[in-house]
Design an enzyme around this catalytic site. Structure first.
Site, short mmCIF file in Angstrom:
data_model
loop_
_atom_site.label_atom_id
_atom_site.label_comp_id
_atom_site.label_asym_id
_atom_site.label_seq_id
_atom_site.Cartn_x
_atom_site.Cartn_y
_atom_site.Cartn_z
N GLY A 8 0.85 -1.20 0.00
CA GLY A 8 0.00 0.00 0.00
C GLY A 8 0.88 1.24 0.00
O GLY A 8 1.52 1.56 1.00
N VAL A 86 -2.87 -0.78 3.46
CA VAL A 86 -3.89 -0.63 2.41
C VAL A 86 -5.08 0.16 2.98
O VAL A 86 -5.19 0.35 4.19
CB VAL A 86 -4.37 -2.00 1.87
CG1 VAL A 86 -3.21 -2.75 1.24
CG2 VAL A 86 -5.02 -2.83 2.97
N SER A 128 -2.47 -0.03 8.67
CA SER A 128 -3.82 0.50 8.40
C SER A 128 -4.59 0.60 9.71
O SER A 128 -4.30 -0.10 10.68
CB SER A 128 -4.61 -0.46 7.50
OG SER A 128 -3.96 -0.67 6.29
N CYS A 273 -10.35 9.86 7.24
CA CYS A 273 -10.35 9.00 8.43
C CYS A 273 -11.32 9.37 9.54
O CYS A 273 -11.87 8.47 10.18
CB CYS A 273 -8.94 8.91 8.98
SG CYS A 273 -7.85 8.09 7.83
#
Ligand code: NAD
Ligand code: UGA
Length: 456
Positions: A8, A86, A128, A273
């Site tokens: 990622g 990712v 992640s 987020c």
């Protein structure tokens, strides 16, 4: 020398690995992604993300001990430490739609690791942001396979903020590493800690159990976003009572128990987020039978949506409830300053609402115009993108400031005023501009959480 891999190459994978490569020259760091275009950009000086100071760090290590490539399977073969970075977006279908984490990319990665790893011992690091107890699911996938590799899953969530990623990675408040509570788990956590100890003081490296680490990441974002929603809710009350939100923020922030940071009222928080992680947290509370806790956290997102709508309603109200055919220029489209990232930016919602009123929307942003074009591709209505900020404001009825880019404070507002339709209006969604000065020039000024400065 270890072979370290990161799966990622996004906003987190790229900068964090560049920082590890810079500070740990004895290790080889490979960053892989399925997105060829992204990898090509990482291998050029036109990086795929705008982040102040990032190019210098990448240039220092790239080709020396930092490599970007797309062959995921081959890269896994050699790796002893694998960071998984990712995307983990909100699930938009099926059970938990709109709230739970969509773990399909993450699970695919776990299976890729299982199918391709060849080293006898591999540490898999969750970079992640993941729901609590994801490491358990990951460990289960590894146990199901026929691989002879011994896996250890470590949680090491990332706390960098966009726009200040390099600074945050250079001097992190803390590095959090969660390991399994057995000898192998502790050794794996220590191996990861040793990487960071190359530049982070030991006392800032916090070792916990895996579940605390996973949950702390969600809670950190939820607490930060909750502060923004709290102050935004008070900005509305200030507008009704003639209190001034900046004075209130300062007064409460001087209480060391409260602290001064993250108390800036705004049009609303954005970014990939905050909403996603709070909704995950709320979903987890629901899942574990805690509906009151779930509702509490969901309300933080609810207040944020309300605040964006409040900003829009104020424009509509001050324009006599008719925006049809009027030009509204949005200054800024990124979710915050110093980034080109527009994911979940309040600008998207605002634009949608303005277009719904048949306004003509013009958008300026120093770094986010490309992303803005992509975000609005499907949106119906009169929307245009302008690289020259003065042109963007020519003939506009309203200037709506959405992102607090420093350069917006330096604009020649006399010149802008002369070219706008009169009466000219400024709606400052960040309390970023000099309101008195704008008022003296002739603008009607609508700050957040303050008494508006109206000409008549
Ligand atoms: P991103 O979308 O920018 O990057 C993720 C990358 O992973 C993409 O380039 C995608 O192509 C790649 N990818 C997906 N599946 C893959 C696979 N199977 N193999 C190889 N590559 C694959 O996301 P991001 O902003 O870097 O966020 C990554 C994670 O870090 C998320 O969980 C996020 O919540 C968390 N996080 C983000 C930030 C931030 O500031 N953006 C900060 C802290 C934590
Ligand atoms: C946030 C956290 O700060 C990081 O620690 C975390 O790693 C990251 O989320 C993540 O997990 O993705 P980021 O979203 O990049 O970082 O940026 P912030 O500086 O936190 O700002 C988030 C949003 O809140 C922005 O829209 C910003 O404008 C807004 N904000 C922030 C306010 O409206 N008022 C404030 O006082 C502070």
């Amino acid at each position: 020398m270890s072979n370290i891999l990161c799966i990622g190459a996004g906003y987190v994978g790229g900068p964090t690995m560049a920082m590890i490569a810079k500070n740990c020259p004895e290790h080889k760091i490979t960053v892989v992604d399925i997105n060829q275009e992204r990898i090509d950009c990482w291998n050029s000086d036109d990086l795929p993300i705008y982040e102040p100071g990032l190019l210098d760090v990448v240039r220092l290590a790239r080709g020396r001990n930092l490599f970007f490539q797309t062959d995921v399977a081959q890269a896994i073969t050699d790796a002893e430490i694998i960071f998984v970075s990712v995307n983990t977006p909100t699930k938009m279908f099926g059970e938990g739609a709109g709230k739970a984490a969509d773990l399909q990319f993450w699970e695919k990665t776990a299976r890729d690791i299982l199918d391709n790893c060849r080293k006898p011992n591999v540490i898999v690091v969750e970079k992640s942001t993941l729901p609590v107890r994801t490491a358990e699911a990951m460990a289960k996938i590894f146990q199901l396979g026929k691989s002879s590799t011994k896996f250890s899953v470590v949680s090491n969530p990332e706390f960098l903020a966009e726009g200040t990623a390099i600074e945050d990675l250079t001097n992190p408040d803390r590095v959090l590493i969660g390991g399994e509570q057995n000898e192998i788990g502790r050794k794996a956590a220590e191996t990861v800690a040793e990487l960071y100890a190359h530049w982070v003081p030991r006392e800032n490296i916090l070792l916990t159990n895996v579940w605390s680490s996973e949950l702390s990441k969600l809670v950190a974002n939820a607490m930060l976003a909750q502060r923004v929603s709290s102050i935004n809710s008070i900005s509305a009350l200030c507008e009704r009572t003639e209190a001034d939100i900046e004075e209130v923020s300062k007064a409460i922030g001087m209480d060391t128990r409260i602290g001064a940071k993250f108390l800036e009222a705004s049009i609303g928080f954005g970014g990939s987020c905050f909403s996603k992680d709070i909704l995950h947290l709320s979903y987890l509370c629901e899942y574990y039978g805690l509906p009151e806790a779930a509702d509490y956290w969901a309300s933080v997102v609810h207040i944020n949506e309300w605040q964006i709508n409040r900003f829009f309603q104020k424009i509509l109200h001050e324009q006599f409830y008719t925006l049809a055919g009027k030009t509204i220029t949005m200054l800024g489209f990124a979710f915050k300053q110093d980034t080109g990232d527009t994911r979940d930016s309040p600008a998207i919602q605002l634009c949608k609402k303005l277009l719904g009123e048949h306004a003509k929307v013009r958008i300026h942003d120093p770094k986010a115009l490309e992303n803005a074009r992509i975000d609005l591709k499907e949106m119906q209505g009169d929307v245009s993108f302008e690289e020259d900020v003065y042109k963007a404001l020519e003939g506009a009825h309203v200037l709506a400031l959405v992102t607090q880019w420093a350069e917006y404070r330096e604009l020649d507002f006399e010149r802008i005023y002369n070219k706008m339709v009169k009466p000219a209006f400024v709606f400052d969604g960040r309390n970023h501009l000099e309101h008195e000065k704008l008022f003296e020039i002739g603008f009607n000024v609508f700050p957040l959480g303050k008494v508006p400065l109206k000409q008549v």
